[in-house]
Write an enzyme that holds these catalytic residues in place. Structure first.
Site, PDB file in Angstrom:
ATOM      1  N   LYS A  51      -4.116  -5.885   8.154  1.00  0.00           N
ATOM      2  CA  LYS A  51      -4.415  -4.851   9.308  1.00  0.00           C
ATOM      3  C   LYS A  51      -5.911  -4.485   9.173  1.00  0.00           C
ATOM      4  CE  LYS A  51      -0.975  -1.974   7.694  1.00  0.00           C
ATOM      5  NZ  LYS A  51      -0.059  -0.792   7.531  1.00  0.00           N
ATOM      6  N   ASN A 185       4.751   1.062   9.351  1.00  0.00           N
ATOM      7  CA  ASN A 185       6.148   1.886   9.339  1.00  0.00           C
ATOM      8  C   ASN A 185       7.063   1.358  10.283  1.00  0.00           C
ATOM      9  OD1 ASN A 185       5.178   3.941   7.602  1.00  0.00           O
ATOM     10  ND2 ASN A 185       3.776   4.741   8.883  1.00  0.00           N
ATOM     11  N   ARG A 270       4.827   8.550   6.060  1.00  0.00           N
ATOM     12  CA  ARG A 270       5.375   7.488   6.058  1.00  0.00           C
ATOM     13  C   ARG A 270       6.709   7.554   6.958  1.00  0.00           C
ATOM     14  NH1 ARG A 270       1.532   3.881   5.567  1.00  0.00           N
ATOM     15  NH2 ARG A 270       0.807   3.513   3.543  1.00  0.00           N
TER      16      ARG A 270
END
Length: 302
Positions: A51, A185, A270
Site C-alpha cells: 500500500k 479492511n 477497523r
C-alpha cells in the site's frame, strides 16, 4: 478505500503521466520538505509496494507516500480543474511539461512528432510523505511481507508469516502488512466471508483446507480488481461485495442481516463486516450495523 489494488492503479497512472519526463514543478507542502525543489530532475519510475508508492527521481531520490484511509494522488491535464480536494489538503505537486516522444519519426501520414501533454500530479491528504535516498528505501518498506501484486509474491512465505502467531485473530493477521502486503479492511472482510469464518477466529483454528487456500484466494481477489474501476468480489452486477459496507443488508447466501463492528485495539478504525450465520467462529455481541466507517466503493480514473 485504498488497498493494494487501488495503489497499483494509482502507481500505473502516475508512471504513465510522469516516467521518463523532466519535472517542471516541485512543490512539497509539508514543513519538513518545504524547501525541497526537484525541478529539472527526471522521474525514472513510479512503483507500488503493498500500500506504499515509490516515485524514483533522477539523482538517487525517492518520493515515498502512503494513502492511508483518505489519501489520493490525482493526475490532471494542462488547464484541467483540480478536483481532488481543498487546497489546504494538498501535500505535494509534481508537474511535467509537454514533450515530443519521437522527433525523428515523422512520416507523410504523421507529419508531426507525437507529443505527450503536460500533466500535474497532486497528492491530497497523504498521511505519509517522505523524500528518501533510493538506496535507503528499505527504511520505509523493508518491513513489508510478500506483495500480493508485486514481483516478489511468495504464497508459502506469506502463509508462514500468517501462521507465526496461531492465536491471533484472522482479520488482524490479514491486516498486518508484515505478513503480506496489500490487504485492507475491505478485502479482510470479504476474504473471511469467502472462507466462511469470522475475522475474530484465531488463525490457527482455520480449517486446514482453508489455510492453504488463504494466500492464493487473497491474490486472486486483488489481481482480479487491479484494473477495475469498481471493486467486485461477487461477480454480480447487482451487488459488488458480499459483506463490506453492507450492515443490515441481507446476506447473499442466507439472507441473515450482515453485522458490523470495529476490530482491533481501538487505536485505529477497523470496520469489519460479517454474516453471523454463514461465518463460523467468535464475534462481538453487536446489533446489526454498528461499525463507524462508511463504505467506499467507486474509484476514480485519475
Amino acid at each position: 478505500m485504498p488497498e493494494g489494488d487501488t495503489v497499483w492503479q494509482t502507481a500505473k497512472r502516475l508512471h504513465t503521466a510522469l516516467a521518463g519526463r523532466t519535472l517542471t514543478r516541485s512543490d512539497f507542502r509539508v514543513p519538513k520538505y518545504a524547501t525541497v525543489d526537484l525541478t529539472g530532475r527526471t522521474v525514472l519510475d513510479v512503483t507500488p509496494r503493498g500500500k506504499h508508492l515509490l516515485a524514483r527521481i533522477e539523482g538517487g531520490l525517492t518520493v515515498h507516500s502512503h494513502l492511508g484511509m483518505e489519501g489520493s494522488w490525482k493526475v490532471f491535464a494542462d488547464q484541467q480543474r483540480w478536483t481532488g480536494g481543498a487546497a489546504h489538503q494538498i501535500r505535494v505537486i509534481l508537474a511535467v511539461a509537454p514533450d515530443a516522444t519521437a522527433p525523428d519519426a515523422a512520416t507523410p501520414d504523421s507529419p508531426a512528432a507525437a507529443t505527450r501533454p503536460a500533466h500535474t500530479a497532486v497528492g491530497y491528504r497523504l498521511p505519509v510523505l517522505d523524500l528518501l535516498h533510493t538506496a535507503e528505501e528499505d527504511r520505509a518498506i523493508g518491513h513489508l511481507g510478500p506483495d500480493l501484486l508485486g514481483p516478489d509474491w511468495d504464497p508459502d512465505h506469506a502463509l508462514v508469516n500468517l501462521l507465526a502467531d496461531p492465536a491471533r485473530p484472522l482479520g488482524e493477521a490479514l491486516l498486518d502488512q508484515r505478513n503480506l502486503a496489500g490487504i485492507g479492511n475491505v478485502y479482510k472482510s470479504e476474504l473471511c466471508f469467502l472462507l466462511r469464518v469470522t475475522p475474530w477466529l484465531p488463525i490457527g483454528a482455520l480449517p486446514a483446507e482453508h489455510t492453504a487456500q488463504l494466500p492464493v484466494l487473497a491474490k486472486k481477489l486483488l489481481e482480479a480488481n487491479r484494473d477495475r474501476l469498481v471493486r467486485s468480489t461477487t461477480g454480480r452486477r447487482d451487488q459488488d461485495l458480499f459483506v463490506y459496507g453492507l450492515a443490515r443488508r441481507p446476506c447473499l447466501r442466507c439472507t441473515t442481516p450482515i453485522r458490523a463492528a470495529d476490530q482491533g485495539d481501538g487505536s485505529r478504525e477497523r470496520p469489519t463486516y460479517w454474516c453471523p450465520k454463514c461465518q463460523a467462529g467468535p464475534a462481538p455481541h453487536t446489533t446489526p450495523g454498528t461499525a463507524s466507517r462508511r463504505r467506499t466503493q467507486h474509484r476514480t480514473t485519475n
